[in-house]
Design a protein around this motif. Structure first.
Motif, mmCIF file in Angstrom:
data_model
loop_
_atom_site.group_PDB
_atom_site.id
_atom_site.type_symbol
_atom_site.label_atom_id
_atom_site.label_comp_id
_atom_site.label_asym_id
_atom_site.label_seq_id
_atom_site.Cartn_x
_atom_site.Cartn_y
_atom_site.Cartn_z
ATOM 1 N N LEU A 227 48.212 -22.623 -7.112
ATOM 2 C CA LEU A 227 47.783 -21.405 -6.430
ATOM 3 C C LEU A 227 48.120 -20.169 -7.254
ATOM 4 O O LEU A 227 47.329 -19.212 -7.309
ATOM 5 N N THR A 228 49.275 -20.191 -7.900
ATOM 6 C CA THR A 228 49.637 -19.054 -8.765
ATOM 7 C C THR A 228 48.655 -18.915 -9.923
ATOM 8 O O THR A 228 48.215 -17.795 -10.262
ATOM 9 N N ASN A 229 48.296 -20.046 -10.544
ATOM 10 C CA ASN A 229 47.316 -19.990 -11.629
ATOM 11 C C ASN A 229 45.953 -19.523 -11.127
ATOM 12 O O ASN A 229 45.235 -18.799 -11.842
ATOM 13 N N ALA A 230 45.568 -19.900 -9.900
ATOM 14 C CA ALA A 230 44.291 -19.448 -9.349
ATOM 15 C C ALA A 230 44.293 -17.939 -9.145
ATOM 16 O O ALA A 230 43.299 -17.254 -9.440
ATOM 17 N N LEU A 231 45.409 -17.397 -8.641
ATOM 18 C CA LEU A 231 45.500 -15.944 -8.442
ATOM 19 C C LEU A 231 45.451 -15.196 -9.768
ATOM 20 O O LEU A 231 44.918 -14.082 -9.843
ATOM 21 N N LYS A 232 45.974 -15.795 -10.819
ATOM 22 C CA LYS A 232 46.006 -15.108 -12.112
ATOM 23 C C LYS A 232 44.702 -15.261 -12.891
ATOM 24 O O LYS A 232 44.284 -14.334 -13.591
ATOM 25 N N HIS A 233 44.052 -16.419 -12.784
ATOM 26 C CA HIS A 233 42.960 -16.709 -13.695
ATOM 27 C C HIS A 233 41.609 -16.975 -13.031
ATOM 28 O O HIS A 233 40.576 -16.869 -13.698
ATOM 29 N N ALA A 234 41.571 -17.342 -11.758
ATOM 30 C CA ALA A 234 40.316 -17.783 -11.150
ATOM 31 C C ALA A 234 39.390 -16.601 -10.855
ATOM 32 O O ALA A 234 39.837 -15.475 -10.625
ATOM 33 N N GLY A 235 38.096 -16.906 -10.875
ATOM 34 C CA GLY A 235 37.117 -15.912 -10.469
ATOM 35 C C GLY A 235 36.938 -15.917 -8.957
ATOM 36 O O GLY A 235 37.510 -16.755 -8.243
ATOM 37 N N PRO A 236 36.166 -14.981 -8.417
ATOM 38 C CA PRO A 236 35.954 -14.934 -6.965
ATOM 39 C C PRO A 236 35.329 -16.236 -6.467
ATOM 40 O O PRO A 236 34.491 -16.845 -7.116
ATOM 41 N N GLY A 237 35.766 -16.650 -5.271
ATOM 42 C CA GLY A 237 35.224 -17.880 -4.689
ATOM 43 C C GLY A 237 36.267 -18.597 -3.863
ATOM 44 O O GLY A 237 37.285 -18.018 -3.455
ATOM 45 N N LEU A 238 36.012 -19.869 -3.609
ATOM 46 C CA LEU A 238 36.860 -20.674 -2.743
ATOM 47 C C LEU A 238 37.799 -21.541 -3.579
ATOM 48 O O LEU A 238 37.359 -22.226 -4.504
ATOM 49 N N VAL A 239 39.070 -21.479 -3.231
ATOM 50 C CA VAL A 239 40.083 -22.356 -3.826
ATOM 51 C C VAL A 239 40.373 -23.440 -2.802
ATOM 52 O O VAL A 239 40.893 -23.163 -1.714
ATOM 53 N N ALA A 240 40.007 -24.678 -3.133
ATOM 54 C CA ALA A 240 40.144 -25.796 -2.201
ATOM 55 C C ALA A 240 41.365 -26.629 -2.574
ATOM 56 O O ALA A 240 41.475 -27.100 -3.703
ATOM 57 N N VAL A 241 42.266 -26.781 -1.613
ATOM 58 C CA VAL A 241 43.466 -27.602 -1.776
ATOM 59 C C VAL A 241 43.287 -28.852 -0.916
ATOM 60 O O VAL A 241 42.997 -28.739 0.284
ATOM 61 N N ARG A 242 43.468 -30.015 -1.517
ATOM 62 C CA ARG A 242 43.280 -31.268 -0.796
ATOM 63 C C ARG A 242 44.483 -32.165 -0.995
ATOM 64 O O ARG A 242 44.944 -32.382 -2.118
ATOM 65 N N LEU A 243 45.016 -32.651 0.131
ATOM 66 C CA LEU A 243 46.130 -33.584 0.125
ATOM 67 C C LEU A 243 45.674 -34.878 0.785
ATOM 68 O O LEU A 243 45.279 -34.866 1.962
ATOM 69 N N GLU A 244 45.732 -35.976 0.059
ATOM 70 C CA GLU A 244 45.344 -37.281 0.590
ATOM 71 C C GLU A 244 46.597 -38.160 0.658
ATOM 72 O O GLU A 244 47.190 -38.501 -0.366
ATOM 73 N N PHE A 245 46.988 -38.510 1.877
ATOM 74 C CA PHE A 245 48.194 -39.300 2.109
ATOM 75 C C PHE A 245 47.810 -40.772 2.226
ATOM 76 O O PHE A 245 47.267 -41.198 3.250
ATOM 77 N N GLY A 246 48.040 -41.524 1.178
ATOM 78 C CA GLY A 246 47.824 -42.962 1.225
ATOM 79 C C GLY A 246 49.098 -43.689 1.584
ATOM 80 O O GLY A 246 50.168 -43.089 1.721
ATOM 81 N N ARG A 247 49.009 -44.987 1.710
ATOM 82 C CA ARG A 247 50.197 -45.760 2.064
ATOM 83 C C ARG A 247 51.191 -45.803 0.922
ATOM 84 O O ARG A 247 52.409 -45.785 1.142
ATOM 85 N N GLU A 248 50.712 -45.830 -0.307
ATOM 86 C CA GLU A 248 51.599 -45.937 -1.458
ATOM 87 C C GLU A 248 51.552 -44.726 -2.375
ATOM 88 O O GLU A 248 52.434 -44.579 -3.222
ATOM 89 N N GLU A 249 50.539 -43.863 -2.219
ATOM 90 C CA GLU A 249 50.378 -42.734 -3.133
ATOM 91 C C GLU A 249 50.027 -41.474 -2.362
ATOM 92 O O GLU A 249 49.466 -41.532 -1.263
ATOM 93 N N LEU A 250 50.379 -40.352 -2.964
ATOM 94 C CA LEU A 250 49.979 -39.037 -2.480
ATOM 95 C C LEU A 250 49.099 -38.396 -3.547
ATOM 96 O O LEU A 250 49.534 -38.213 -4.686
ATOM 97 N N LEU A 251 47.861 -38.060 -3.176
ATOM 98 C CA LEU A 251 46.915 -37.459 -4.115
ATOM 99 C C LEU A 251 46.816 -35.968 -3.823
ATOM 100 O O LEU A 251 46.637 -35.553 -2.669
ATOM 101 N N ILE A 252 46.946 -35.180 -4.864
ATOM 102 C CA ILE A 252 46.873 -33.725 -4.755
ATOM 103 C C ILE A 252 45.696 -33.247 -5.590
ATOM 104 O O ILE A 252 45.574 -33.612 -6.769
ATOM 105 N N GLY A 253 44.839 -32.443 -4.988
ATOM 106 C CA GLY A 253 43.701 -31.864 -5.704
ATOM 107 C C GLY A 253 43.573 -30.385 -5.400
ATOM 108 O O GLY A 253 43.613 -29.982 -4.228
#
Length: 400
Positions: free
Chosen positions: A315-341
């Motif tokens: 999020l800090t990098n998005a505030l510093k470098h991203a252009g206007p638009g939507l920043v989508a944060v996705r957390l996928e909780f699996g049984r053995e893994e946590l996926l962050i996007g």
């Protein structure tokens, strides 16, 4: 090839049993001196006594070797049996190995005296050749087990001394390492306090002063300048508080109580991160959205902290470098893994890099790697994409 080791008591029982069985076989075949005149029970009695003494060869070495000597003498006069002789030599060996130093000296003296007396008597009565033969045989019975036990005991003592010396060296090395780590932590704490914390304090003070000037000029609360100053002051004060907690943790070298007021952030604080990001990004046209998939459940503390820091840095990098638009944060909780996007609009414009640029990407990659996960970041289809996979199991928690 590994030889299985037996407990001491079981080994003593095995020696006694083997001696009994071997002696019984020799008695059954009448393989002992004067077998034609001596009854079997006269030979078996010293054998049973010697085998019984094998059970206390470690715990009662004085008793075992004393009664064993009488049983051996009875065996010699009744009818010499090889099994009894072998077990008696084992009693001598055990007395030196498990007994006191005084016992070892006594057995050396008595063994040497016995060899000298027997060989002298036989030499006087039968001649030189028989005397030399008795010297060899009596030395094998009375001196060889004593010398062997003394040699093994010395080797064991030397090995124990070397082990204690190695443990002492390891302890001293560990103390030196801890002292060096403590000194390095103290130095880092001083640097953070004297440099970074002072800069954050200056930023907070100047932001507070600018807010006072804005209030004297009666600027509206929703004025962009007032909102930006509020965000600057809030972030600087919060960063200063976390910096002071970190300094306290660094100065605690392990000898005192840790600062229990510091609680490591986890995924429960991601909503607060997004709220701050929305407040800071509304003037540059950024919107933020969080999507969670799957059952969150119990997330190990190291995994939750690493996920929080990865989202925070993204999020800090998005505030510093991203252009206007939507920043989508996705957390996928699996049984053995946590996926962050995290996907943010990618401008792709060359700009002036600040000191420490790309250090955040390195830090995120290291956090994922320490937990046994994976990390990648880069431009993809007009977006800057951050992907991290963190294991949720005990293995990752143990590695952390």
């Amino acid at each position: 090839m590994l030889v299985p080791s037996l407990p001491p008591r079981r080994l003593d029982r095995l020696i006694a049993l083997c001696g009994l069985l071997g002696g019984a076989v020799l008695i059954a075949f009448r393989v002992y001196d004067r077998a034609d005149r001596v009854p079997w029970w006269a030979v078996a009695l010293p054998l049973v006594v010697t085998a019984g003494l094998e059970l206390v060869r470690r715990t009662r070495p004085v008793l075992a070797v004393s009664l064993g000597g009488l049983a051996f003498a009875g065996s010699v006069f009744a009818g010499g049996l090889l099994a009894t002789t072998i077990m008696y030599t084992d009693l001598l060996y055990a007395a030196v190995l498990y007994g006191s130093r005084r016992m070892s000296r006594v057995l050396h003296l008595t063994g040497g005296a016995t060899v000298l007396v027997l060989s002298s008597l036989v030499w006087y009565a039968a001649g030189t050749s028989e005397g030399l033969l008795i010297v060899v045989l009596s030395s094998l019975v009375f001196l060889a087990p004593v010398w062997t036990g003394d040699l093994v005991r010395r080797h064991r003592q030397e090995a124990e001394t070397e082990r204690l010396r190695a443990e002492q060296t390891a302890l001293l090395s560990e103390m030196d390492r801890r002292e060096a780590v403590g000194a390095e932590r103290a130095r880092m704490a001083r640097e953070l306090h004297d440099v970074v914390a002072n800069h954050l304090s200056a930023i907070a003070i100047h932001a507070t002063g600018a807010q006072s000037v804005a209030r004297r000029r009666r600027l509206a609360a929703d004025d962009p300048l007032v909102e930006v100053l509020a965000v600057i002051r809030e972030n600087s004060v919060q960063g200063l508080a976390e910096m002071r907690r970190m300094i306290g943790l660094l100065r605690d070298s392990g000898g005192g109580e840790a600062d229990e007021s510091y609680a490591a952030p986890d995924l429960a604080a991601v909503d607060a991160l997004l709220a701050k990001a929305r407040a800071a990004g509304q003037d540059v046209g950024l919107e933020f959205r969080l999507t969670e998939l799957g059952e969150r459940g119990a997330v190990p503390v190291p995994v939750g902290l690493a996920a929080y820091r990865i989202v925070q840095e993204s999020l800090t990098n998005a505030l510093k470098h991203a252009g206007p638009g939507l920043v989508a944060v996705r957390l996928e909780f699996g049984r053995e893994e946590l996926l962050i996007g995290v996907d943010s609009p990618y401008r792709g414009e060359p700009g002036r890099e600040l000191p420490g640029a790309r250090a955040g990407l390195v830090g995120m990659s290291e956090r994922a790697g320490l937990l046994g996960g994976s990390f990648e970041a880069g431009p993809r289809d007009g977006y800057w994409s951050v992907r991290a996979v963190l294991p949720r199991g005990g293995e990752s928690e143990g590695r952390a």
